[in-house]
Scaffold this active site. Sequence first.
Site, short mmCIF file in Angstrom:
data_model
loop_
_atom_site.label_atom_id
_atom_site.label_comp_id
_atom_site.label_asym_id
_atom_site.label_seq_id
_atom_site.Cartn_x
_atom_site.Cartn_y
_atom_site.Cartn_z
N GLY A 228 0.83 -1.20 0.00
CA GLY A 228 0.00 0.00 0.00
C GLY A 228 0.86 1.24 0.00
O GLY A 228 2.01 1.22 -0.47
N GLU A 250 5.63 -3.42 0.76
CA GLU A 250 5.77 -3.08 -0.66
C GLU A 250 4.98 -1.80 -0.85
O GLU A 250 3.75 -1.80 -0.76
CB GLU A 250 5.27 -4.23 -1.53
CG GLU A 250 5.75 -4.11 -2.96
CD GLU A 250 4.62 -3.84 -3.90
OE1 GLU A 250 4.53 -2.70 -4.40
OE2 GLU A 250 3.81 -4.75 -4.13
N CYS A 284 1.64 0.23 -8.62
CA CYS A 284 2.85 0.79 -8.01
C CYS A 284 4.05 0.70 -8.94
O CYS A 284 5.04 1.39 -8.73
CB CYS A 284 3.14 0.10 -6.68
SG CYS A 284 3.09 -1.67 -6.83
P1 ADP Z 1 -3.91 3.35 -1.28
O1 ADP Z 1 -3.69 4.83 -1.28
O2 ADP Z 1 -3.24 2.64 -2.40
O3 ADP Z 1 -5.33 2.94 -1.08
P2 ADP Z 1 -3.41 2.70 1.47
O4 ADP Z 1 -2.09 2.52 2.12
O5 ADP Z 1 -4.28 3.79 1.97
O6 ADP Z 1 -3.07 2.85 -0.07
O7 ADP Z 1 -4.25 1.35 1.51
C1 ADP Z 1 -3.67 0.08 1.43
C2 ADP Z 1 -4.26 -0.80 2.51
O8 ADP Z 1 -3.92 -0.24 3.77
C3 ADP Z 1 -5.77 -0.90 2.49
O9 ADP Z 1 -6.17 -2.21 2.87
C4 ADP Z 1 -6.18 0.10 3.56
O10 ADP Z 1 -7.43 -0.18 4.14
C5 ADP Z 1 -5.07 -0.11 4.55
N1 ADP Z 1 -4.90 1.01 5.50
C6 ADP Z 1 -5.19 2.32 5.34
N2 ADP Z 1 -4.90 3.01 6.45
C7 ADP Z 1 -4.40 2.12 7.35
C8 ADP Z 1 -3.92 2.20 8.71
N3 ADP Z 1 -3.89 3.36 9.35
N4 ADP Z 1 -3.50 1.06 9.28
C9 ADP Z 1 -3.52 -0.12 8.62
N5 ADP Z 1 -3.97 -0.26 7.37
C10 ADP Z 1 -4.41 0.84 6.73
#
Ligand code: ADP
Length: 477
Positions: A228, A250, A284
């Site tokens: 993410g 990643e 990505c």
């Molecule tokens: P993108 O901008 O590509 O959506 P994110 O990092 O926001 O990337 O999302 C990737 C994953 O991380 C998703 O499953 C999202 O729900 C999760 N996510 C977002 N915020 C948090 C957090 N604070 N803690 C853990 N997971 C999170």
Amino acid sequence: YICMKKNYGLLINGKWVKGSSSLNVLNPLNDKIISKISTANIEESIEAVNNCHYAFKSWSKFSAKNRSDILKNFYNLVKKNRKKLSEIITLESGKPIQESNVEVDYGASFIEWSAEQALRINSDVFESPELGKKLFTIKSPIGVVAAITPWNFPLAMVTRKVSSAVAAGCSVILKPSELTPITALELGSMSLEAGFPPGVFNIINGDPKIIGEVLSTNTLIKKITFTGSTKVGKLLMKNSSSTVKNISLELGGNAPFIVFSDANLDEAIDGFMMAKFRNAGQTCISANRLFVHKSVSNIFIDKLINRLKRLNVGDGMKSNDIGPLISDKALKKIIDHVGDAKKKGAKIQFGGNRHKLGGLFYEPTLISNVKKNMKVFNKENFGPIIPMIEFEKDDEVINKSNDTDYGLAAYFYTKNSSRVWKNINNLEYGMIGINSGKISTYLNPFGGLKESGIGREGSLQCLDPFLETKFVLWNYD
Ligand code: ADP
């Protein structure tokens, strides 16, 4: 839709459980509700972790052959349900259906490969420097794994993590993206049908902050694997430090795509279209900056614009080339990046606006005269826009390519072998495509340098992130 249920629960300990609240899943094409999912609160998330821990105790004692056979069943079920899964991927992510088909095959390949690699877990026996001693290592599964996955590959990011973890003998608790959870939940159903024992693969949805906090601080979880944004990756890394969890990340990229003067331009354009427009530029490893040698830039721009004109934008279910962006946030970011570039002197060669279809569509866009101070150069654009930069010298383009905190993927086109070797050595990127815009395969140790992450997934070593090494010195005299 015939392909999905109206309601989905949480998958905890092999059972579908109704969570304390629910969330609508929307189709980015038209903002319509396609399904409803249960969400977990803190207590339900902890319960899932406890069950997963319990399941680990028995799953880690299954033989490698047994684990491998169950994963092969899972692989066969995913392949058998290719059409249904592809439709769900397109409905929840917006990506064109032909790309969803490819994703199912790509995602399934990780399951098959992990099933095979489960049979090849091996370790080292050393010749002891002293007499009467045996020195060796053994591998054991790391424990309960928490996997957090993004929306842009709702199937492949899940299978890449889960199948390797399960093959290694770990149990998994998955939190898919709240934007695209249904593909993962369908995979959950198939895992049960394939014979995964209860609790080996659990799926919880809900508020990412709340669940993320539970997963990154709970002492029963021994490993976090995350794909993410860099921002969330850094937060998870920080939270995981309190219990010293093993962590694989990643994260974002800012891939350069370099066209040298001796490149075959038509092949370079084919590769570029693939590296740029897959999933509307929302991957990505998408080409984020296009560098073209000055001597060929005019002809390259003409050829590229011809290709851009032929791209069909529209409903992913109708085999268009580019679907909608995933969210309003994503659209606003593209509008902001293009506006910032224009303000700072960039030239819009093609597109540059929201698409006439409205909604979350944006025109394929080519921007030239891009400079280092522009957001399109520095940040991950995640959309169908092409920031283009001309260059004259090899050193100059490699330095500019490396001038970013990211280091995931890079691509270049050339016929000159000495240039190939120099570029491989000098590009600060974890994955490099040479005369190819496609680098994804289960054999690729997927991951990046610098702030693009820690660790690799897939490849010959795909089980390693889920295995611990124990060293043994045995004095047998
Ligand atoms: P993108 O901008 O590509 O959506 P994110 O990092 O926001 O990337 O999302 C990737 C994953 O991380 C998703 O499953 C999202 O729900 C999760 N996510 C977002 N915020 C948090 C957090 N604070 N803690 C853990 N997971 C999170």
